[in-house]
Design a protein around this motif. Structure first.
Motif, PDB file in Angstrom:
ATOM      1  N   UNK A  55      30.597  -1.762 -14.924  1.00  0.00           N
ATOM      2  CA  UNK A  55      31.125  -0.479 -14.453  1.00  0.00           C
ATOM      3  C   UNK A  55      30.080   0.625 -14.566  1.00  0.00           C
ATOM      4  N   UNK A  56      29.336   0.639 -15.678  1.00  0.00           N
ATOM      5  CA  UNK A  56      28.290   1.659 -15.853  1.00  0.00           C
ATOM      6  C   UNK A  56      27.183   1.464 -14.821  1.00  0.00           C
ATOM      7  N   UNK A  57      26.782   0.225 -14.579  1.00  0.00           N
ATOM      8  CA  UNK A  57      25.761  -0.050 -13.567  1.00  0.00           C
ATOM      9  C   UNK A  57      26.250   0.366 -12.187  1.00  0.00           C
ATOM     10  N   UNK A  58      27.493   0.048 -11.885  1.00  0.00           N
ATOM     11  CA  UNK A  58      28.061   0.405 -10.585  1.00  0.00           C
ATOM     12  C   UNK A  58      28.107   1.922 -10.406  1.00  0.00           C
ATOM     13  N   UNK A  59      28.509   2.651 -11.453  1.00  0.00           N
ATOM     14  CA  UNK A  59      28.540   4.117 -11.372  1.00  0.00           C
ATOM     15  C   UNK A  59      27.138   4.670 -11.162  1.00  0.00           C
ATOM     16  N   UNK A  60      26.164   4.128 -11.889  1.00  0.00           N
ATOM     17  CA  UNK A  60      24.781   4.610 -11.763  1.00  0.00           C
ATOM     18  C   UNK A  60      24.242   4.372 -10.358  1.00  0.00           C
ATOM     19  N   UNK A  61      24.495   3.201  -9.803  1.00  0.00           N
ATOM     20  CA  UNK A  61      24.024   2.905  -8.444  1.00  0.00           C
ATOM     21  C   UNK A  61      24.755   3.791  -7.428  1.00  0.00           C
ATOM     22  N   UNK A  62      26.071   3.942  -7.571  1.00  0.00           N
ATOM     23  CA  UNK A  62      26.836   4.803  -6.664  1.00  0.00           C
ATOM     24  C   UNK A  62      26.380   6.246  -6.723  1.00  0.00           C
ATOM     25  N   UNK A  63      26.131   6.744  -7.933  1.00  0.00           N
ATOM     26  CA  UNK A  63      25.639   8.117  -8.087  1.00  0.00           C
ATOM     27  C   UNK A  63      24.264   8.284  -7.449  1.00  0.00           C
ATOM     28  N   UNK A  64      23.400   7.286  -7.652  1.00  0.00           N
ATOM     29  CA  UNK A  64      22.059   7.359  -7.057  1.00  0.00           C
ATOM     30  C   UNK A  64      22.148   7.342  -5.536  1.00  0.00           C
ATOM     31  N   UNK A  65      22.969   6.450  -4.989  1.00  0.00           N
ATOM     32  CA  UNK A  65      23.123   6.390  -3.531  1.00  0.00           C
ATOM     33  C   UNK A  65      23.677   7.703  -2.986  1.00  0.00           C
ATOM     34  N   UNK A  66      24.672   8.261  -3.650  1.00  0.00           N
ATOM     35  CA  UNK A  66      25.244   9.531  -3.199  1.00  0.00           C
ATOM     36  C   UNK A  66      24.197  10.639  -3.252  1.00  0.00           C
ATOM     37  N   UNK A  67      23.327  10.610  -4.239  1.00  0.00           N
ATOM     38  CA  UNK A  67      22.276  11.614  -4.358  1.00  0.00           C
ATOM     39  C   UNK A  67      21.210  11.504  -3.281  1.00  0.00           C
ATOM     40  N   UNK A  68      21.118  10.337  -2.647  1.00  0.00           N
ATOM     41  CA  UNK A  68      20.128  10.138  -1.589  1.00  0.00           C
ATOM     42  C   UNK A  68      20.612  10.643  -0.230  1.00  0.00           C
ATOM     43  N   UNK A  69      21.901  10.944  -0.129  1.00  0.00           N
ATOM     44  CA  UNK A  69      22.465  11.379   1.141  1.00  0.00           C
ATOM     45  C   UNK A  69      22.067  12.810   1.467  1.00  0.00           C
ATOM     46  N   UNK A  70      21.885  13.054   2.738  1.00  0.00           N
ATOM     47  CA  UNK A  70      21.647  14.424   3.190  1.00  0.00           C
ATOM     48  C   UNK A  70      22.940  15.210   3.025  1.00  0.00           C
ATOM     49  N   UNK A  71      22.868  16.494   2.636  1.00  0.00           N
ATOM     50  CA  UNK A  71      24.089  17.298   2.527  1.00  0.00           C
ATOM     51  C   UNK A  71      24.828  17.346   3.864  1.00  0.00           C
ATOM     52  N   UNK A  72      26.136  17.257   3.809  1.00  0.00           N
ATOM     53  CA  UNK A  72      26.956  17.270   5.025  1.00  0.00           C
ATOM     54  C   UNK A  72      27.357  18.691   5.370  1.00  0.00           C
ATOM     55  N   UNK A  73      27.399  18.978   6.671  1.00  0.00           N
ATOM     56  CA  UNK A  73      27.871  20.284   7.128  1.00  0.00           C
ATOM     57  C   UNK A  73      29.387  20.380   7.069  1.00  0.00           C
ATOM     58  N   UNK A  74      30.053  19.248   7.170  1.00  0.00           N
ATOM     59  CA  UNK A  74      31.510  19.232   7.158  1.00  0.00           C
ATOM     60  C   UNK A  74      32.016  18.094   6.299  1.00  0.00           C
ATOM     61  N   UNK A  75      33.160  17.580   6.685  1.00  0.00           N
ATOM     62  CA  UNK A  75      33.774  16.478   5.943  1.00  0.00           C
ATOM     63  C   UNK A  75      33.125  15.156   6.301  1.00  0.00           C
ATOM     64  N   UNK A  76      33.181  14.217   5.390  1.00  0.00           N
ATOM     65  CA  UNK A  76      32.725  12.852   5.638  1.00  0.00           C
ATOM     66  C   UNK A  76      33.937  11.925   5.575  1.00  0.00           C
ATOM     67  N   UNK A  77      33.920  10.902   6.418  1.00  0.00           N
ATOM     68  CA  UNK A  77      35.007   9.918   6.429  1.00  0.00           C
ATOM     69  C   UNK A  77      34.778   8.912   5.307  1.00  0.00           C
ATOM     70  N   UNK A  78      35.827   8.634   4.569  1.00  0.00           N
ATOM     71  CA  UNK A  78      35.776   7.725   3.444  1.00  0.00           C
ATOM     72  C   UNK A  78      36.825   6.641   3.651  1.00  0.00           C
ATOM     73  N   UNK A  79      36.417   5.389   3.566  1.00  0.00           N
ATOM     74  CA  UNK A  79      37.355   4.270   3.668  1.00  0.00           C
ATOM     75  C   UNK A  79      37.489   3.629   2.293  1.00  0.00           C
ATOM     76  N   UNK A  80      38.698   3.287   1.923  1.00  0.00           N
ATOM     77  CA  UNK A  80      38.954   2.613   0.651  1.00  0.00           C
ATOM     78  C   UNK A  80      39.667   1.313   0.973  1.00  0.00           C
ATOM     79  N   UNK A  81      39.119   0.203   0.462  1.00  0.00           N
ATOM     80  CA  UNK A  81      39.694  -1.100   0.764  1.00  0.00           C
ATOM     81  C   UNK A  81      39.410  -2.051  -0.385  1.00  0.00           C
TER      82      UNK A  81
END
Length: 140
Positions: A55-81
């Motif tokens: 879980x800690x590794x997954x959070x760290x990777x998810x946080x790093x990936x999110x930090x690599x994204x360009x800032x969005x001007x509006x909303x982003x679509x999120x799918x949960x499955x």
């Protein structure tokens, strides 16, 4: 961890395959992976991976990936499955089941959590790490 990631990206699907990848890697690759002196065997890799807080590794990777994204001007679509992981069933008759949150445009998993197999994914959504399940916002 880097060895495991590189080997899996190269097609290794088991600990023995990862150990073979390490043993057969060119010296410059072994040096970059910190394996100048010795190459770990499958048992050593298994002990290492068993000690990792997934879980800690997954959070760290998810946080790093999110930090690599360009800032969005509006909303982003999120799918949960939810998905059952192929090959994750061993002596237990139930396979590992994950609930994942994926950003559509970037095709990036920003959070995931192991949940009970085929559970109600709507209620399991709360178990996703912040900011997805808790309603806080991350820079994405």
């Amino acid at each position: 961890m880097a060895l495991c990631a590189v080997a899996v990206l190269g097609g290794a699907a088991a600990l023995v395959s990862i150990a073979r990848f390490a043993a057969g890697a060119p010296p410059e690759i072994r040096t970059r992976l910190g394996l100048e002196r010795s190459v770990p065997g499958a048992c050593t890799l298994g002990r290492l991976l068993a000690r990792i807080d997934a879980d800690a590794l997954d959070r760290a990777v998810g946080d790093w990936l999110a930090g690599q994204l360009e800032p969005a001007d509006g909303l982003r679509a999120l799918a949960v499955d939810g998905k059952s992981l192929r090959g994750s069933r061993t002596h237990d008759p139930v396979a590992v089941h994950l609930l994942a949150a994926v950003l559509h445009g970037e095709k990036t998993v920003i959070a995931q959590r192991q949940v009970d197999s085929k559970s109600n994914e709507i209620t399991a959504f709360r178990s996703l790490p912040p900011p997805v399940g808790a309603g806080r916002h991350r820079r994405c």
